[in-house]
Design a protein around this motif. Structure first.
Motif, PDB file in Angstrom:
ATOM      1  N   LEU A   1       7.176 -92.452 -60.723  1.00 33.95           N
ATOM      2  CA  LEU A   1       6.698 -92.189 -59.366  1.00 33.95           C
ATOM      3  C   LEU A   1       7.141 -93.288 -58.408  1.00 33.95           C
ATOM      4  O   LEU A   1       7.434 -93.040 -57.254  1.00 33.95           O
ATOM      5  CB  LEU A   1       5.173 -92.068 -59.357  1.00 33.95           C
ATOM      6  N   GLN A   2       7.120 -94.528 -58.915  1.00 30.81           N
ATOM      7  CA  GLN A   2       7.672 -95.613 -58.110  1.00 30.81           C
ATOM      8  C   GLN A   2       7.981 -96.796 -59.001  1.00 30.81           C
ATOM      9  O   GLN A   2       7.450 -96.912 -60.099  1.00 30.81           O
ATOM     10  CB  GLN A   2       6.715 -96.019 -56.990  1.00 30.81           C
ATOM     11  N   GLY A   3       8.873 -97.667 -58.544  1.00 24.61           N
ATOM     12  CA  GLY A   3       9.131 -98.914 -59.233  1.00 24.61           C
ATOM     13  C   GLY A   3      10.162 -98.818 -60.343  1.00 24.61           C
ATOM     14  O   GLY A   3      11.166 -98.134 -60.210  1.00 24.61           O
ATOM     15  N   GLU A   4       9.874 -99.486 -61.463  1.00 20.77           N
ATOM     16  CA  GLU A   4      10.863 -99.676 -62.506  1.00 20.77           C
ATOM     17  C   GLU A   4      10.208 -99.601 -63.881  1.00 20.77           C
ATOM     18  O   GLU A   4       9.133-100.148 -64.101  1.00 20.77           O
ATOM     19  CB  GLU A   4      11.492-101.070 -62.325  1.00 20.77           C
ATOM     20  N   ILE A   5      10.908 -98.931 -64.823  1.00 21.72           N
ATOM     21  CA  ILE A   5      10.410 -98.895 -66.195  1.00 21.72           C
ATOM     22  C   ILE A   5      11.560 -99.158 -67.161  1.00 21.72           C
ATOM     23  O   ILE A   5      12.724 -98.938 -66.829  1.00 21.72           O
ATOM     24  CB  ILE A   5       9.786 -97.523 -66.568  1.00 21.72           C
TER      25      ILE A   5
ATOM     26  N   HIS B   1      15.158 -97.913 -56.367  1.00 19.72           N
ATOM     27  CA  HIS B   1      15.316 -98.764 -55.195  1.00 19.72           C
ATOM     28  C   HIS B   1      14.884 -97.934 -53.990  1.00 19.72           C
ATOM     29  O   HIS B   1      14.556 -96.759 -54.128  1.00 19.72           O
ATOM     30  CB  HIS B   1      16.783 -99.197 -55.062  1.00 19.72           C
ATOM     31  N   SER B   2      14.953 -98.537 -52.787  1.00 16.42           N
ATOM     32  CA  SER B   2      14.452 -97.754 -51.659  1.00 16.42           C
ATOM     33  C   SER B   2      15.336 -96.546 -51.374  1.00 16.42           C
ATOM     34  O   SER B   2      14.844 -95.488 -51.011  1.00 16.42           O
ATOM     35  CB  SER B   2      14.290 -98.628 -50.424  1.00 16.42           C
ATOM     36  N   ASP B   3      16.666 -96.649 -51.545  1.00 13.09           N
ATOM     37  CA  ASP B   3      17.474 -95.474 -51.226  1.00 13.09           C
ATOM     38  C   ASP B   3      18.396 -94.994 -52.344  1.00 13.09           C
ATOM     39  O   ASP B   3      19.228 -94.137 -52.132  1.00 13.09           O
ATOM     40  CB  ASP B   3      18.263 -95.710 -49.928  1.00 13.09           C
ATOM     41  N   PHE B   4      18.258 -95.549 -53.534  1.00  9.28           N
ATOM     42  CA  PHE B   4      18.989 -95.003 -54.681  1.00  9.28           C
ATOM     43  C   PHE B   4      18.245 -95.381 -55.960  1.00  9.28           C
ATOM     44  O   PHE B   4      17.332 -96.216 -55.935  1.00  9.28           O
ATOM     45  CB  PHE B   4      20.432 -95.536 -54.727  1.00  9.28           C
ATOM     46  N   ASP B   5      18.619 -94.733 -57.063  1.00 13.24           N
ATOM     47  CA  ASP B   5      18.039 -95.064 -58.363  1.00 13.24           C
ATOM     48  C   ASP B   5      19.118 -95.696 -59.223  1.00 13.24           C
ATOM     49  O   ASP B   5      20.309 -95.499 -58.982  1.00 13.24           O
ATOM     50  CB  ASP B   5      17.510 -93.811 -59.061  1.00 13.24           C
ATOM     51  N   GLU B   6      18.683 -96.452 -60.239  1.00 12.17           N
ATOM     52  CA  GLU B   6      19.653 -97.116 -61.099  1.00 12.17           C
ATOM     53  C   GLU B   6      19.203 -96.999 -62.548  1.00 12.17           C
ATOM     54  O   GLU B   6      18.024 -97.162 -62.854  1.00 12.17           O
ATOM     55  CB  GLU B   6      19.761 -98.600 -60.706  1.00 12.17           C
TER      56      GLU B   6
END
Lengths: 324, 171
Positions: free
Chosen positions: A161-165, A197-202
């Motif tokens: 949903l948000q952040g990093e795992i 990230h705010s405008d892309f995922d990694e």
């Protein structure tokens, strides 16, 4: 509703226990008196009922108490809150059965205001958490992150949903998928990291391979170990080599081998409240080292000792890195 | 709490010293907050103290404690959801209508009580009751909205109130 004038000033818990018949009759009178179609006789008969026995008066006082309690919630927010859907019971029990090990590596800052409460698992600012899921997979949540987890007989799904795992998967016949803002990540027996990230995922892959499918164009790519890709819902980058072999944050450490100071400060900012900025004239300095994420203020001081910079602070929530 | 319906304090003390640490750990892994875990563990033992002596034959103490604690955790989550929904709705209110923090706490407490009272009612009965008491709708308006007869609404109202009375009586 007409008021009896009996005993309505004390709480129901202070009234003696009631005779079940009186309670039943009181509830029926309540339903009849509330009807705007009632005739005058209804009220008269109710008064007669009320005066007939003390037990009726006690039962009626309880009706008035309950009604009064309900009337206390006549504001719109209270009514909306009262209509909050109940969490699915099976889902809740499954959650309770999920084994979660390990204390947070880093204690919460006691500041939960921005936390998505409705997520199955969430971390506060500065918190890093490790969970063992029902299938034995290891899941780490980085600072200020949230996931929903749905495991059923056919599939395993983790929604970021948000952040990093970071995830280290266990052997299981059911396919696993991680759903992020911009796409779907399907690991093939692996250890990997997903960050929004705010405008892309990694996605960064440490072991095995993962398939990334982006949301809008449905373009897909298999990413091998030691590589990473960045993607939006429309676009997928070419894989780039990874310069580290594991997600160090899961150990509560930031490794800055040659990162620009600007990137280091951006990273540290994820673990603390308030503003943390850096002046452009020192942004491109390089920093090599490993720093604990548990408490970022001493880290800033350590940086100021090893580079020609100073930390300017105004109160606990505002800090900026400037040229010395 | 009268002296006759509690189990021996000695038993509770033993249960407490043998299992409190374990229970706190169990709760902590689910709540991820040691403070709440400690509170709920405490509440779990308080529940035991209030239990009827005759019913309290605990063969599997940990399974039993887990069951009681599970209910408390579910309750705790319910409170979080309700609190959040209330504060979110409140944030949309024009400022003069916002109650003080103290009043907000009282309102949240009342919502929890009413929620517990109404939770197990059938859906239509629940809705009819709230539409009448909160929105002040007439029986005919509620009947129209729920697609049932006015007579049913009157029965629902009696059923809901009786349920609330019995709930208050039992607690």
């Amino acid at each position: 509703m007409p008021r009896s004038g009996f005993g309505s000033s004390s709480g129901p818990q202070q009234l003696p226990p009631s005779d079940p018949v009186a309670l039943r009759e009181a509830a029926e009178w309540f339903a009849r008196l509330n009807d705007d179609q009632r005739d005058q006789n209804t009220e008269l008969s109710w008064r007669n009922w009320l005066q007939a026995k003390e037990s009726n008066q006690i039962a009626w006082a309880k009706v008035e108490q309950i009604d009064c309690q309900l009337k206390g919630l006549d504001s719109l927010p209270a009514q909306q809150a009262l209509n909050t859907p109940v969490r699915d019971r099976r889902h809740v029990l499954k959650l309770l059965a999920t084994l979660s090990i390990g204390l947070p590596l880093i204690s919460a800052l006691g500041w939960r205001a921005s936390l998505p409460w409705r997520a199955d698992y969430a971390t506060t600012l500065g918190e890093i958490r490790n969970l063992t899921l029902a299938d034995g997979s290891q899941l780490w949540l980085n600072t200020n992150s949230a996931v929903d987890i749905t495991f059923d007989a056919q599939s395993r799904s983790i929604q970021l949903l948000q952040g990093e795992i970071a995830i280290r998967t266990a052997q299981d016949t059911r396919p696993l998928q991680v759903i992020s803002q911009a796409g779907t990540i399907e690991p093939l027996g692996t250890w990997f990291n997903v960050r929004q990230h705010s405008d892309f995922d990694e996605v960064q892959v440490y072991e095995g391979r993962v398939r990334v499918t982006i949301r809008q164009s449905l373009q897909a790519l298999e990413v091998p170990a030691s590589e990473r890709v960045q993607f939006t819902a429309q676009q997928l980058s070419q894989p780039q080599p990874l310069n580290h072999t594991r997600p160090n944050w899961t150990q509560g450490i930031l490794v800055t081998d040659g990162m620009s100071l600007k990137d280091v400060i951006t990273e540290l900012g994820r673990y603390r409240r308030g503003y943390l900025g850096i002046n452009d004239d020192v942004a491109q300095l390089r920093l090599v080292g490993a720093f604990p994420l548990q408490d970022t203020d001493p880290v800033l001081d350590a940086i100021a000792e090893s580079l020609p910079v100073q930390v300017v602070r105004y109160g606990p929530w505002w800090a900026e890195i400037r040229k010395k | 709490m009268s002296g006759t319906d509690v189990i021996e304090p000695r038993d509770i003390a033993e249960l407490y010293s043998n299992h409190n640490g374990w229970l706190k750990g169990w709760l902590r892994t689910r709540l991820n907050c040691s403070e709440t875990a400690a509170d709920l563990a405490q509440d779990t033992f308080v529940r035991l103290l209030r239990k009827d002596k005759g019913n309290l034959v605990i063969r599997e103490p940990r399974a039993y404690l887990t069951r009681v604690a599970q209910r408390l955790v579910i309750n705790h989550w319910r409170r979080q959801d309700i609190e959040q929904a209330y504060l979110e709705a409140l944030a949309l209110q024009p400022e003069p209508l916002v109650p003080s923090v103290e009043e907000q706490q009282i309102i949240i407490e009342t919502i929890m009580e009413v929620d517990a009272m109404l939770r197990s009612l059938p859906d239509k009965v629940h809705q009819a009751f709230l539409l009448s008491r909160m929105d002040g709708l007439t029986y005919s308006a509620i009947a129209q909205q729920l697609g049932v007869t006015e007579r049913s609404i009157k029965n629902y109202m009696a059923q809901a109130m009786l349920h609330c009375l019995q709930f208050v009586e039992a607690s």
